[in-house]
Design a protein around this motif. Sequence first.
Motif, PDB file in Angstrom:
ATOM      1  N   UNK A  58      17.992  39.533 -41.018  1.00  0.00           N
ATOM      2  CA  UNK A  58      19.368  39.106 -41.218  1.00  0.00           C
ATOM      3  C   UNK A  58      19.649  38.875 -42.698  1.00  0.00           C
ATOM      4  N   UNK A  59      18.715  38.263 -43.397  1.00  0.00           N
ATOM      5  CA  UNK A  59      18.899  38.010 -44.822  1.00  0.00           C
ATOM      6  C   UNK A  59      19.002  39.319 -45.608  1.00  0.00           C
ATOM      7  N   UNK A  60      18.154  40.276 -45.257  1.00  0.00           N
ATOM      8  CA  UNK A  60      18.164  41.560 -45.945  1.00  0.00           C
ATOM      9  C   UNK A  60      19.509  42.265 -45.770  1.00  0.00           C
ATOM     10  N   UNK A  61      20.008  42.285 -44.548  1.00  0.00           N
ATOM     11  CA  UNK A  61      21.276  42.970 -44.301  1.00  0.00           C
ATOM     12  C   UNK A  61      22.464  42.194 -44.866  1.00  0.00           C
ATOM     13  N   UNK A  62      22.369  40.879 -44.916  1.00  0.00           N
ATOM     14  CA  UNK A  62      23.433  40.110 -45.554  1.00  0.00           C
ATOM     15  C   UNK A  62      23.579  40.490 -47.023  1.00  0.00           C
ATOM     16  N   UNK A  63      22.436  40.769 -47.647  1.00  0.00           N
ATOM     17  CA  UNK A  63      22.473  41.178 -49.048  1.00  0.00           C
ATOM     18  C   UNK A  63      23.045  42.577 -49.215  1.00  0.00           C
ATOM     19  N   UNK A  64      23.110  43.339 -48.132  1.00  0.00           N
ATOM     20  CA  UNK A  64      23.650  44.698 -48.168  1.00  0.00           C
ATOM     21  C   UNK A  64      24.686  44.888 -47.062  1.00  0.00           C
TER      22      UNK A  64
END
Length: 284
Positions: free
Chosen positions: A197-203
Amino acid sequence: MRDLAAGVRYLGRGQRWAVGHGRWFGFGLLPALVTFVLYAAALTALAFWADDVAVWATPFADSWDETWRSILRGLFAVLLWLGALLLSVLTFTAVTLLVGDPFYEKLSEQVEESEGGCPEDLGRPLWLELWTSLCDSLYVLWRALLLAVPLFFLGFVPVLGQTVVPALGFCVSGFFLTLELVSVAMQRRGIPVRERLRILRARKALALGFGVPLVLAFLVPFVAVLLMPGAVAGAALLVRDLMDEDGGVDAGEVHDGGVTGEGEQPHGPVGPAAGSRPPGGSRQ
């Protein structure tokens, strides 16, 4: 805009891969077909009983003028069914991936093998993989509902509920649909759901570019079944570039179907657990 275009490109690459590998395309259709039949039956039943549910949920309107009572209950029934449709879009991929976990795991591995190599298996038993997938899907659903439920009630607001709210609903669905799809390849790398979730929030733009077109396509009956194999393949390609051993993705420039860039710190874990290509691996 570059990330948005990159997400669409990954989706297209995944569909081309699936169509170009007919055996794996057919392999990936089976779980989606089973799930589609179950969801179609549930939505059909809800459409049949929606008016009764609206009457049960709005007893306070019994004393209203018939015109306003009919408008309120008709709007409630429509929004109830649309809310169920939104929930179906949010959960269809999760349920399909859970039902077809061994199918999509093999398909995703095959995609990575065709691109130069697949990360080593973590060696977890099937029951643990299924349990982890179920827990992760429930977590994703809970996070999605935190946004979807308020949007449902905002749908009653005049003008806003018929313009901005549906657009936001598609974006929410698209983001979490992408999160579900990348889970196949990220779980293989041992990346926990909160980190995904954190990774996709950044992208976010990348996730929306991949997921929103799928959400729109999934609104057409049976299209979700046909697109699922390619969606899993595209997600594997997306994760492969996000978790590249050379440091992951940076500013989001699309290059040769991947995501590259400069000037931004890498997102996501790097190293053996996150890497996707063996040294010297090449794309075919």
